[in-house]
Design a protein around this motif. Structure first.
Motif, PDB file in Angstrom:
ATOM      1  N   ALA A 267      25.587  39.048 -20.073  1.00 26.48           N
ATOM      2  CA  ALA A 267      24.457  39.709 -20.727  1.00 26.48           C
ATOM      3  C   ALA A 267      23.207  39.580 -19.860  1.00 26.48           C
ATOM      4  O   ALA A 267      22.953  38.533 -19.262  1.00 26.48           O
ATOM      5  CB  ALA A 267      24.214  39.089 -22.091  1.00 26.48           C
TER       6      ALA A 267
ATOM      7  N   GLN B  36      15.217  45.705 -27.836  1.00 29.48           N
ATOM      8  CA  GLN B  36      16.560  46.054 -28.290  1.00 29.48           C
ATOM      9  C   GLN B  36      16.950  47.410 -27.708  1.00 29.48           C
ATOM     10  O   GLN B  36      16.139  48.337 -27.693  1.00 29.48           O
ATOM     11  CB  GLN B  36      16.615  46.107 -29.817  1.00 29.48           C
ATOM     12  CG  GLN B  36      16.323  44.765 -30.489  1.00 29.48           C
ATOM     13  CD  GLN B  36      16.456  44.836 -31.996  1.00 29.48           C
ATOM     14  OE1 GLN B  36      17.170  45.696 -32.517  1.00 29.48           O
ATOM     15  NE2 GLN B  36      15.774  43.939 -32.688  1.00 29.48           N
TER      16      GLN B  36
ATOM     17  N   GLN C 238      24.496  46.024 -25.707  1.00 29.88           N
ATOM     18  CA  GLN C 238      24.084  44.855 -24.951  1.00 29.88           C
ATOM     19  C   GLN C 238      24.212  45.167 -23.464  1.00 29.88           C
ATOM     20  O   GLN C 238      25.296  45.522 -22.990  1.00 29.88           O
ATOM     21  CB  GLN C 238      24.967  43.651 -25.292  1.00 29.88           C
ATOM     22  CG  GLN C 238      24.717  42.413 -24.427  1.00 29.88           C
ATOM     23  CD  GLN C 238      23.308  41.862 -24.565  1.00 29.88           C
ATOM     24  OE1 GLN C 238      22.919  41.429 -25.647  1.00 29.88           O
ATOM     25  NE2 GLN C 238      22.532  41.893 -23.487  1.00 29.88           N
TER      26      GLN C 238
ATOM     27  N   ARG D  77      24.794  44.559 -19.703  1.00 29.62           N
ATOM     28  CA  ARG D  77      25.592  43.557 -19.001  1.00 29.62           C
ATOM     29  C   ARG D  77      25.656  43.884 -17.516  1.00 29.62           C
ATOM     30  O   ARG D  77      25.553  45.048 -17.123  1.00 29.62           O
ATOM     31  CB  ARG D  77      27.008  43.479 -19.581  1.00 29.62           C
ATOM     32  CG  ARG D  77      27.025  43.049 -21.047  1.00 29.62           C
ATOM     33  CD  ARG D  77      28.434  42.834 -21.574  1.00 29.62           C
ATOM     34  NE  ARG D  77      28.401  42.462 -22.983  1.00 29.62           N
ATOM     35  CZ  ARG D  77      28.178  41.242 -23.431  1.00 29.62           C
ATOM     36  NH1 ARG D  77      27.977  40.256 -22.580  1.00 29.62           N
ATOM     37  NH2 ARG D  77      28.144  40.988 -24.721  1.00 29.62           N
TER      38      ARG D  77
END
Length: 209
Positions: free
Chosen positions: A43, A26, A35, A37
């Protein structure tokens, strides 16, 4: 990077390895989950190889507010400002774009390519630039001709956010305006001109870095 075995691709520095996309990792920035990208907004996951976790450089650069680009000719990833400026003249399109020496010359110097709006009425004068998120800074040279420019601004066109506001006096000559354009794809440059005023922007000496 998901293939088994080792070896080197002929004629390159690429080496096959066995690695894993790690969905258990994470990412947080200043305590806030993020997230990762790619440049298309898809993603992407960190990769784990030999006990070390590798993060996608573009995703990290975007989060940290640092421009990133890849030069395929030299196989070089560039972070932050470029070593050399890239003139905005490339692919510039506008009705006031000119190569006419009578209009590209300012204070005795011919800049070869320029944006020169001398339409001769009270108006808003504007043009678009497309850095496409590749650059950290814009160094834009602007001159007010005939009348001072009291309202000049540069917007992030996609987000409709002002990145820079300024005034430009005739006595300033060519004024260099520095704008942070990290992550910006499209720029809207605008000036409010008086009826006897004009705006001159040399495109060969205005540049991205």
């Amino acid at each position: 990077m998901l293939t088994a075995g080792t070896g080197v691709y002929a004629g390159t520095q690429l080496q096959e390895i066995k690695a894993y996309l790690n969905g258990n990792i994470q990412l947080k920035y200043n305590g806030t989950p993020i997230q990762a990208r790619d440049e298309k907004g898809n993603a992407v996951l960190p990769i784990t190889y030999n006990g070390t976790t590798y993060l996608p450089v573009r995703a990290v650069a975007d989060v940290m507010g640092v421009a990133v680009s890849y030069d395929a000719k030299t196989s070089t990833v560039e972070l932050g400002e470029k070593a050399e400026g890239v003139a905005i003249a490339k692919d510039f399109k506008d009705m006031y774009y000119t190569k006419d020496p009578a209009q590209t010359t300012y204070l005795g110097k011919d800049y070869k390519e320029a944006f020169f709006d001398n339409a001769g009425s009270k108006r808003s004068s504007s043009f678009m630039l497309y850095p496409k998120g590749k650059y950290q800074k814009l160094y834009l040279q602007v001159a007010a001709v005939g009348e001072d420019i009291d309202n000049f601004f540069v917007n992030d066109s996609e987000k409709d956010v002002k990145l820079k506001t300024d005034t430009i006096a005739v006595k300033d000559g060519l004024k260099t305006i520095e704008v942070d354009i990290t992550g910006v794809n499209e720029l809207f440059v605008n000036a409010d001109l008086k009826s006897s005023g004009a705006m001159f922007v040399p495109l060969t000496t205005s540049y991205y870095k």
